[in-house]
Design a protein around this motif. Sequence first.
Motif, PDB file in Angstrom:
ATOM      1  N   VAL A  26       0.860  -1.185   0.000  1.00  0.00           N
ATOM      2  CA  VAL A  26       0.000   0.000   0.000  1.00  0.00           C
ATOM      3  C   VAL A  26       0.894   1.232   0.000  1.00  0.00           C
ATOM      4  CG1 VAL A  26      -1.785   1.279   1.243  1.00  0.00           C
ATOM      5  CG2 VAL A  26      -1.796  -1.223   1.274  1.00  0.00           C
ATOM      6  N   ASP A  27       0.653   2.128  -0.942  1.00  0.00           N
ATOM      7  CA  ASP A  27       1.426   3.369  -1.081  1.00  0.00           C
ATOM      8  C   ASP A  27       0.513   4.534  -0.712  1.00  0.00           C
ATOM      9  OD1 ASP A  27       2.910   5.563  -1.849  1.00  0.00           O
ATOM     10  OD2 ASP A  27       3.427   4.793  -3.840  1.00  0.00           O
ATOM     11  N   GLY A  28       0.629   5.007   0.527  1.00  0.00           N
ATOM     12  CA  GLY A  28      -0.233   6.077   1.005  1.00  0.00           C
ATOM     13  C   GLY A  28       0.064   7.403   0.329  1.00  0.00           C
ATOM     14  N   ALA A  29      -0.975   8.242   0.208  1.00  0.00           N
ATOM     15  CA  ALA A  29      -0.831   9.534  -0.459  1.00  0.00           C
ATOM     16  C   ALA A  29      -1.530  10.628   0.342  1.00  0.00           C
ATOM     17  CB  ALA A  29      -1.406   9.478  -1.874  1.00  0.00           C
ATOM     18  N   GLY A  30      -0.870  11.746   0.453  1.00  0.00           N
ATOM     19  CA  GLY A  30      -1.459  12.904   1.122  1.00  0.00           C
ATOM     20  C   GLY A  30      -0.661  14.138   0.774  1.00  0.00           C
ATOM     21  N   ILE A  31      -1.219  15.308   0.977  1.00  0.00           N
ATOM     22  CA  ILE A  31      -0.530  16.562   0.723  1.00  0.00           C
ATOM     23  C   ILE A  31      -0.707  17.459   1.942  1.00  0.00           C
ATOM     24  CG2 ILE A  31      -0.782  16.450  -1.783  1.00  0.00           C
ATOM     25  CD1 ILE A  31      -3.113  18.351  -1.598  1.00  0.00           C
ATOM     26  N   PRO A  32       0.118  18.509   2.082  1.00  0.00           N
ATOM     27  CA  PRO A  32      -0.060  19.403   3.220  1.00  0.00           C
ATOM     28  C   PRO A  32      -1.505  19.864   3.344  1.00  0.00           C
ATOM     29  CG  PRO A  32       1.972  19.931   2.092  1.00  0.00           C
ATOM     30  CD  PRO A  32       1.288  18.883   1.255  1.00  0.00           C
ATOM     31  N   GLY A  33      -2.007  19.826   4.530  1.00  0.00           N
ATOM     32  CA  GLY A  33      -3.411  20.147   4.776  1.00  0.00           C
ATOM     33  C   GLY A  33      -4.209  18.933   5.175  1.00  0.00           C
ATOM     34  N   THR A  34      -3.652  17.733   4.887  1.00  0.00           N
ATOM     35  CA  THR A  34      -4.360  16.505   5.233  1.00  0.00           C
ATOM     36  C   THR A  34      -4.672  16.444   6.727  1.00  0.00           C
ATOM     37  OG1 THR A  34      -3.406  15.262   3.379  1.00  0.00           O
ATOM     38  CG2 THR A  34      -4.193  13.985   5.254  1.00  0.00           C
ATOM     39  N   ALA A  35      -3.732  16.917   7.548  1.00  0.00           N
ATOM     40  CA  ALA A  35      -3.928  16.850   9.001  1.00  0.00           C
ATOM     41  C   ALA A  35      -5.120  17.669   9.460  1.00  0.00           C
ATOM     42  CB  ALA A  35      -2.670  17.329   9.717  1.00  0.00           C
TER      43      ALA A  35
END
Length: 260
Positions: A26-35
């Motif tokens: 599994v290759d997780g993906a997120g960008i700043p702001g996800t938190a």
Amino acid sequence: MTSAVARTGRTNEDFTGALPTAAVLVDGAGIPGTAAVCRHGVAWYANRLGSGLLGLLSLARDRSLPELLAEVIERVTDDHRDTCDVAATISPSAAVAVLRLSGSLVEYLVLGDATLVLDRADGAPLVVSDPREVVISRPYASALEATAEGSNAYHRVLRELRANRNQPGGFWVAKDDPRAADEAITGSCPVSELAGATLLSNGAGRVVDRFRLADWPTVIALLASGGPADIIRRVRQAEARHAVAADDATITHCTDLGEA
């Protein structure tokens, strides 16, 4: 298996694991702001998704891989639906690759930009990938290249790109909608035709598709001689040489499939 975090001080947002008859990446993906929309984060999502898949693969051997993935997506989404904005564009998502031995067959599933390579005993490797994100990304490439990486404008373009996720005519990943599993690339082949199989996250697949350090037959040879860590070392060197931001890189290399 080898998994390397992009840089010191960061959390690795990849997951991989295996059973005697299955492997999951599994290759997780997120960008700043996800938190701001998910208090758990991308690594939590990737680990929950991956461990949930392994659990079902060990028990529900008569169900299809898309069925299992859909159930796990729904379970993980329910785990944080009450505390997080699971439908937000920037909420955690992931690419998934699954390999399963089922009798005399090897079954596979790829959703998103992970890669699965089947090493055929007689003939060129069969490379299983999902090209839709690459195709959808092309119109955004020039804007991203012309914008400082990490800037507000850069992340705005990324958000616009990711608004195409899990939409008709767009690309598909594991996120909050279990129906995305029906869009996965799936197939099977006889175990007897394979010498091995390899699952790679996007960060590891750069060895071929971004840096052109090797073709897939060469990658298979390098895995046999130096293992997954050697491939990731070459990727890290290329990232440094070309001043490209590092990405989490994970490889699971499966051999002796007929003996499982």
